[in-house]
Structures are given as C-alpha cells and as structure tokens.
Design a protein around this motif. Structure first.
Motif, PDB file in Angstrom:
ATOM      1  N   LYS A 123       0.817  -1.220   0.000  1.00 44.90           N
ATOM      2  CA  LYS A 123       0.000   0.000   0.000  1.00 44.90           C
ATOM      3  C   LYS A 123       0.845   1.261   0.000  1.00 44.90           C
ATOM      4  N   HIS A 124       2.034   1.197   0.606  1.00 40.44           N
ATOM      5  CA  HIS A 124       2.855   2.400   0.769  1.00 40.44           C
ATOM      6  C   HIS A 124       4.244   2.195   0.184  1.00 40.44           C
ATOM      7  N   ASP A 125       4.827   3.296  -0.308  1.00 43.77           N
ATOM      8  CA  ASP A 125       6.194   3.240  -0.839  1.00 43.77           C
ATOM      9  C   ASP A 125       7.226   3.133   0.283  1.00 43.77           C
ATOM     10  N   VAL A 126       6.944   3.773   1.395  1.00 41.35           N
ATOM     11  CA  VAL A 126       7.814   3.737   2.571  1.00 41.35           C
ATOM     12  C   VAL A 126       6.969   3.348   3.774  1.00 41.35           C
ATOM     13  N   VAL A 127       7.439   2.385   4.551  1.00 38.12           N
ATOM     14  CA  VAL A 127       6.714   1.947   5.753  1.00 38.12           C
ATOM     15  C   VAL A 127       7.640   2.121   6.951  1.00 38.12           C
ATOM     16  N   VAL A 128       7.119   2.776   7.989  1.00 41.11           N
ATOM     17  CA  VAL A 128       7.883   3.049   9.213  1.00 41.11           C
ATOM     18  C   VAL A 128       7.240   2.276  10.367  1.00 41.11           C
ATOM     19  N   LEU A 129       8.076   1.713  11.222  1.00 43.54           N
ATOM     20  CA  LEU A 129       7.576   1.030  12.411  1.00 43.54           C
ATOM     21  C   LEU A 129       7.466   2.030  13.549  1.00 43.54           C
ATOM     22  N   ASP A 178      15.706   0.660  -4.364  1.00 45.23           N
ATOM     23  CA  ASP A 178      16.080   1.777  -5.234  1.00 45.23           C
ATOM     24  C   ASP A 178      15.477   3.086  -4.737  1.00 45.23           C
ATOM     25  N   THR A 179      14.217   3.011  -4.288  1.00 48.19           N
ATOM     26  CA  THR A 179      13.556   4.208  -3.753  1.00 48.19           C
ATOM     27  C   THR A 179      14.269   4.698  -2.497  1.00 48.19           C
ATOM     28  N   LEU A 180      14.629   3.764  -1.629  1.00 42.97           N
ATOM     29  CA  LEU A 180      15.308   4.118  -0.376  1.00 42.97           C
ATOM     30  C   LEU A 180      16.602   4.889  -0.660  1.00 42.97           C
ATOM     31  N   PHE A 181      17.446   4.369  -1.548  1.00 47.16           N
ATOM     32  CA  PHE A 181      18.730   5.028  -1.803  1.00 47.16           C
ATOM     33  C   PHE A 181      18.545   6.336  -2.555  1.00 47.16           C
ATOM     34  N   SER A 182      17.520   6.411  -3.405  1.00 49.06           N
ATOM     35  CA  SER A 182      17.240   7.669  -4.092  1.00 49.06           C
ATOM     36  C   SER A 182      16.832   8.753  -3.107  1.00 49.06           C
ATOM     37  N   LEU A 183      16.011   8.392  -2.125  1.00 50.69           N
ATOM     38  CA  LEU A 183      15.594   9.355  -1.105  1.00 50.69           C
ATOM     39  C   LEU A 183      16.772   9.762  -0.230  1.00 50.69           C
ATOM     40  N   ILE A 184      17.625   8.799   0.107  1.00 51.21           N
ATOM     41  CA  ILE A 184      18.792   9.103   0.951  1.00 51.21           C
ATOM     42  C   ILE A 184      19.727  10.093   0.243  1.00 51.21           C
ATOM     43  N   ASP A 185      19.828   9.980  -1.075  1.00 55.45           N
ATOM     44  CA  ASP A 185      20.672  10.913  -1.819  1.00 55.45           C
ATOM     45  C   ASP A 185      20.236  12.364  -1.612  1.00 55.45           C
ATOM     46  N   ASP A 200      14.376  11.668   7.594  1.00 53.75           N
ATOM     47  CA  ASP A 200      14.015  12.716   6.639  1.00 53.75           C
ATOM     48  C   ASP A 200      13.449  12.154   5.343  1.00 53.75           C
ATOM     49  N   ILE A 201      13.646  10.863   5.093  1.00 57.81           N
ATOM     50  CA  ILE A 201      13.164  10.321   3.823  1.00 57.81           C
ATOM     51  C   ILE A 201      11.646  10.338   3.728  1.00 57.81           C
ATOM     52  N   VAL A 202      10.951  10.394   4.873  1.00 54.87           N
ATOM     53  CA  VAL A 202       9.487  10.421   4.824  1.00 54.87           C
ATOM     54  C   VAL A 202       8.996  11.723   4.198  1.00 54.87           C
ATOM     55  N   GLY A 203       9.514  12.849   4.674  1.00 51.77           N
ATOM     56  CA  GLY A 203       9.122  14.129   4.099  1.00 51.77           C
ATOM     57  C   GLY A 203       9.508  14.236   2.635  1.00 51.77           C
ATOM     58  N   LEU A 204      10.699  13.713   2.301  1.00 54.45           N
ATOM     59  CA  LEU A 204      11.145  13.736   0.913  1.00 54.45           C
ATOM     60  C   LEU A 204      10.252  12.872   0.027  1.00 54.45           C
ATOM     61  N   ALA A 205       9.838  11.729   0.574  1.00 56.69           N
ATOM     62  CA  ALA A 205       8.940  10.856  -0.183  1.00 56.69           C
ATOM     63  C   ALA A 205       7.607  11.551  -0.459  1.00 56.69           C
ATOM     64  N   ARG A 206       7.050  12.179   0.565  1.00 55.28           N
ATOM     65  CA  ARG A 206       5.778  12.880   0.376  1.00 55.28           C
ATOM     66  C   ARG A 206       5.901  14.001  -0.650  1.00 55.28           C
ATOM     67  N   ALA A 207       7.052  14.689  -0.624  1.00 60.50           N
ATOM     68  CA  ALA A 207       7.266  15.773  -1.582  1.00 60.50           C
ATOM     69  C   ALA A 207       7.317  15.262  -3.015  1.00 60.50           C
ATOM     70  N   ARG A 208       7.698  13.979  -3.169  1.00 63.89           N
ATOM     71  CA  ARG A 208       7.748  13.382  -4.505  1.00 63.89           C
ATOM     72  C   ARG A 208       6.424  12.718  -4.896  1.00 63.89           C
ATOM     73  N   GLY A 209       5.429  12.842  -4.028  1.00 62.00           N
ATOM     74  CA  GLY A 209       4.145  12.218  -4.314  1.00 62.00           C
ATOM     75  C   GLY A 209       4.094  10.747  -3.954  1.00 62.00           C
ATOM     76  N   LEU A 210       5.076  10.275  -3.197  1.00 60.58           N
ATOM     77  CA  LEU A 210       5.089   8.883  -2.740  1.00 60.58           C
ATOM     78  C   LEU A 210       4.319   8.754  -1.433  1.00 60.58           C
TER      79      LEU A 210
END
Length: 449
Positions: A123-129, A178-185, A200-210
């Motif tokens: 359901k999600h591109d990034v999942v946080v525990l 691939d998404t993880l390392f792209s966001l980390i960049d 910080d990858i969560v905010g970056l993901a949202r900014a990309r529409g993920l």
C-alpha cells in the motif's frame, strides 16, 4: 518480492563504558547483533548487509559466524543514520526488492511485526515502524495525516505541539531498495545535530508524491540498548518472556523467576526445572527430564527421563541418554552417559563414553589431559567403577568389569574382570599414638616459648 536486510551496527555505545562494541554485548548468551539478525532472518532475506564502525573487525566476525553469507561494510565517519544506510548501497548493487533497515542494538523486533511491514509495502512506498510510548521522552515523533505518515520529527527539532504526540519512531523502515537510496541521496544535514537523518526520507517521499505509512507494535519490541542498565532491563524482559513461553509449552518450574535461559534453550513438555538452574547456550532438554536445583548446563543434550543435579555441571559435548543420572557435584564434559548409567556423586567425567547401566562411584575422575592432549576413557555397559577411582586415559574398562575403590587404573580392564590399582596397606603398630604424643609435647613447648 525479494528482501534485503540492512542492519546498522556502527555505534560505539559510549554509555556502555566498555571497549566492546555495543552490539556485541550479550543478551541471553548471544550478542545483541545476533538477536537482530535472527529477527530479520525470519524474512528469509536474499541479502544481508551489516554496517559496522567501532570495533568493525569484531562485529564482522560475529555477524559472519552467524551466517557467512552476510556482507559487512564500514562506516568510517559517524554522520547519521541516513549516511550509515548509504554505506550499504555498493553491497546491494543489482538487488531489486524491499530493503528493511534494522538496528543491531534493538533485539526484540518480532517476526510478526516484520511480516506486517512487508505486507504494508503493498500500500505504501515507505513503511515506518512506530509505537505508542508510555513516556515519549526524546523519541522522534510520527506526524500523521489521516492514515498516512506526513513526517518524522526528531525531538530536538520538534515544537511543543509535536512533542505532545505519543506515536513514536522506532527507526525501523521498509522501502523499495532503489527508492530508499534515491531518497537518501536527497537527505541533508540542516538540523540541530548536523547529521543526515534517515527519518528525513518520509518528508522527501511525500514531496515526490510517494506514500508513507506506519505499522505499530508494542513498545517493548522497540527497546534499544544504550547502557548497561538498559542491557540488564532487556535481560529481565527476555527472561520473563522465555519463562512464560516454557510454562505455556508444558515445562514445570516451581520457581520460574530463578531460572535463567539462553537465547537457544530448548526444553520439552513435562520436563521439570527446579530453582536456580542456569542454561548457557546450546542446551536441549527433552520431555520428562529433570534438572534439579543449582545446576549449570551448556552445549549439552539431556534425553527423556534423565536426571541432572542438584549442583551438577554439564559442559559442552555432554550427552545424557534416556534414564541416565548425573548427581550432585558432578561435572560432565564431552562425554556420553548411556541409557540408565549413573554418575551420582562428586565426580569428573571428561572425554569419555559411559556404557548403558554402568555405575560410577563417588570421587571418580577420568584423567583425560596430559598437559598437551586430551585422551578418551571408555567404560563398558554394566561396569561398576569403585569410589575414588582414577582412570588414566586412554583406558578402557570392559562391559561388566569392576574397579576397586581408590584404584589408579592405567591399563585396559577386560570385560568381567576386577581391577585393583592401589598399594598394599601397611599398619605400623602403636606408631600413631607415639607420633601424636610427640607432636602434642612439641606444641606445648612452643606455646611456653
């Protein structure tokens, strides 16, 4: 979908006050890192990368002793969690699938929780525990926007309204590699600590529409170890769970709070474990066995109906067959005690085979070490070894043979024979009385002087 584990294990652990890397401090007889690897291993990962730092050689050795397929990479500078994860990129070259980030000092993440994170990836591109903290303290906060995760805000960077949130970040993340390392960049270090935060990858993901989502677990699963006090608390938590599981599986423990388990202890149903028993790693106790009080077991196997203790020590390689008995103040090392054999009192049996139904008298010792090499002692079925027998290995006592009490046995004894290896007794008439009289007089003279 394929899965890769990235386990962060680079921290020095300054608060541990130790030269040993934090992730190598033991919990239930195994390094913290091994617990994390075992948890992640339930996902059957295609690749596992451990990011090391302080004490990297020691951490690498521990990781690869668990699984020699693990790749270890070095984080030479401690620039934050995003920087640490980035070090794993070369080791995952060509990999396609989910990447799960775990922590070597967080030993209690459950398989069910990790499965839930993998499921949520559909359901999600990034999942946080996340977890709901009784005392949120200085944890990072998970800022939700309905059912989706809007951002993770570190405590240092949070305003009062954000600090009031009780949903907290565990640090565990699952995303397409691939998404993880792209966001980390894209992660920067413009924050209170000047570090590159993985969060910080969560905010970056949202900014990309993920899409970003949260899976929650019990707070106890997310316990991280940063000090010896926290390590002790984690040990208590582990032991409570291990005792509870053993009782639920049919093990009888009259005083469970006094029993210590290792991470791999196995005890069958209807076994009885008396108070103050310690299980070091590598122990299997089968159904119906009895381990009496104040015994210590390590690297051994105890079969059905066998009895150990009280005050017994089983060392690595000890194998007790069905109905065998090892009694008080007996030590067994690298030895088979066959069906129904008895080693009841004050005895050391090392590098030996004790045949079925044999009886080993009190004070017997297998003299197995010559200062350079270990040697084998073999006792046949039904043999009777008299009290205080010294068996100088290599030596064999045949089936049904006997040794006289106090003997030193240096040669093989044929089946059915009786071996006596002691000097003839000589009685000196009246000598004890005369000698004691002289000593008494000497002592009296010494006092006067």
């Amino acid at each position: 979908m394929n899965t890769a584990l990235i386990v962060l294990a680079a921290g020095k652990g300054t608060r541990m006050q130790s030269d040993l890397p934090k992730v190598l401090h033991p919990l239930a007889g195994a390094p913290l890192l091994i617990h994390a690897l075992q948890s992640g291993g339930t996902l059957d990962p295609d690749r596992t990368v451990v990011v090391t730092g302080h004490g990297g050689d020691l951490v690498t050795r521990a990781a690869q002793s668990f699984d020699d397929r693990i790749t270890c990479v070095q984080q030479t500078e401690q620039l934050g969690t995003a920087h640490a994860v980035a070090q794993a990129r070369p080791a995952l070259d060509g990999f396609s699938g989910n990447a799960v980030v775990l922590y070597g000092d967080t030993p209690f993440i459950s398989p069910d929780t990790l499965d839930s994170m993998i499921t949520a990836r559909a359901k999600h591109d990034v999942v946080v525990l996340g977890f709901h903290a009784a005392d949120p303290g200085r944890y990072g906060r998970l800022v939700m926007d309905g059912d989706t995760l809007a951002a993770i805000t570190e405590y240092k960077d949070a305003d009062e309204a954000t600090r009031a949130i009780t949903l907290c970040n565990s640090g565990v993340i699952c995303a397409d590699a691939d998404t993880l390392f792209s966001l980390i960049d894209a992660v920067g270090n413009d924050n209170a600590s000047g570090e590159y935060y993985l969060t910080d990858i969560v905010g970056l993901a949202r900014a990309r529409g993920l899409s970003a989502g949260v899976v929650t677990c019990d707070e106890a699963e997310t316990l991280g170890i940063n000090s010896r006090a926290e390590l002790a608390a984690a040990e208590q938590q582990y032991q409570r769970r291990a005792r509870s599981n053993a009782i639920a599986d049919g093990v009888t423990m009259p005083a469970p709070d006094t029993v210590i388990f290792a991470h791999d202890t196995y005890i069958g149903a209807d076994a009885l474990i008396e108070p103050y028993v310690v299980f070091a790693p590598g122990v299997t106790v089968e159904s119906g066995a009895t381990i009496r009080a104040f015994s210590h077991l390590e690297g051994c196997h105890v079969s059905q109906g066998a009895v150990v203790g009280p005050y017994a020590r089983l060392r690595p390689g000890a194998e007790l067959a069905e109905g065998a008995k090892v009694g008080n103040f007996v030590e067994i090392k690298n030895a088979l005690i066959d069906t129904g054999a008895k080693v009841s009192h004050l005895t050391y049996i090392g590098d030996a085979q004790i045949g079925a139904g044999a009886n080993i008298g009190a004070g017997t010792v297998t003299c197995n070490y010559d200062g350079y090499f270990k040697h084998q002692t073999v006792i046949g079925a039904g043999a009777f070894i008299g009290s205080s027998t010294m068996l100088v290995a290599p030596v064999t006592v045949g089936a049904g043979a006997m040794t006289g009490s106090g003997s030193v046995i240096t040669r093989d004894v044929a089946p059915g024979d009786l071996a006596l290896g002691r000097a003839p007794q000589v009685n000196k008439v009246g000598l004890a009385a005369r000698l004691m009289g002289k000593l008494k007089a000497l002592k009296a003279a010494t006092k006067k002087g």
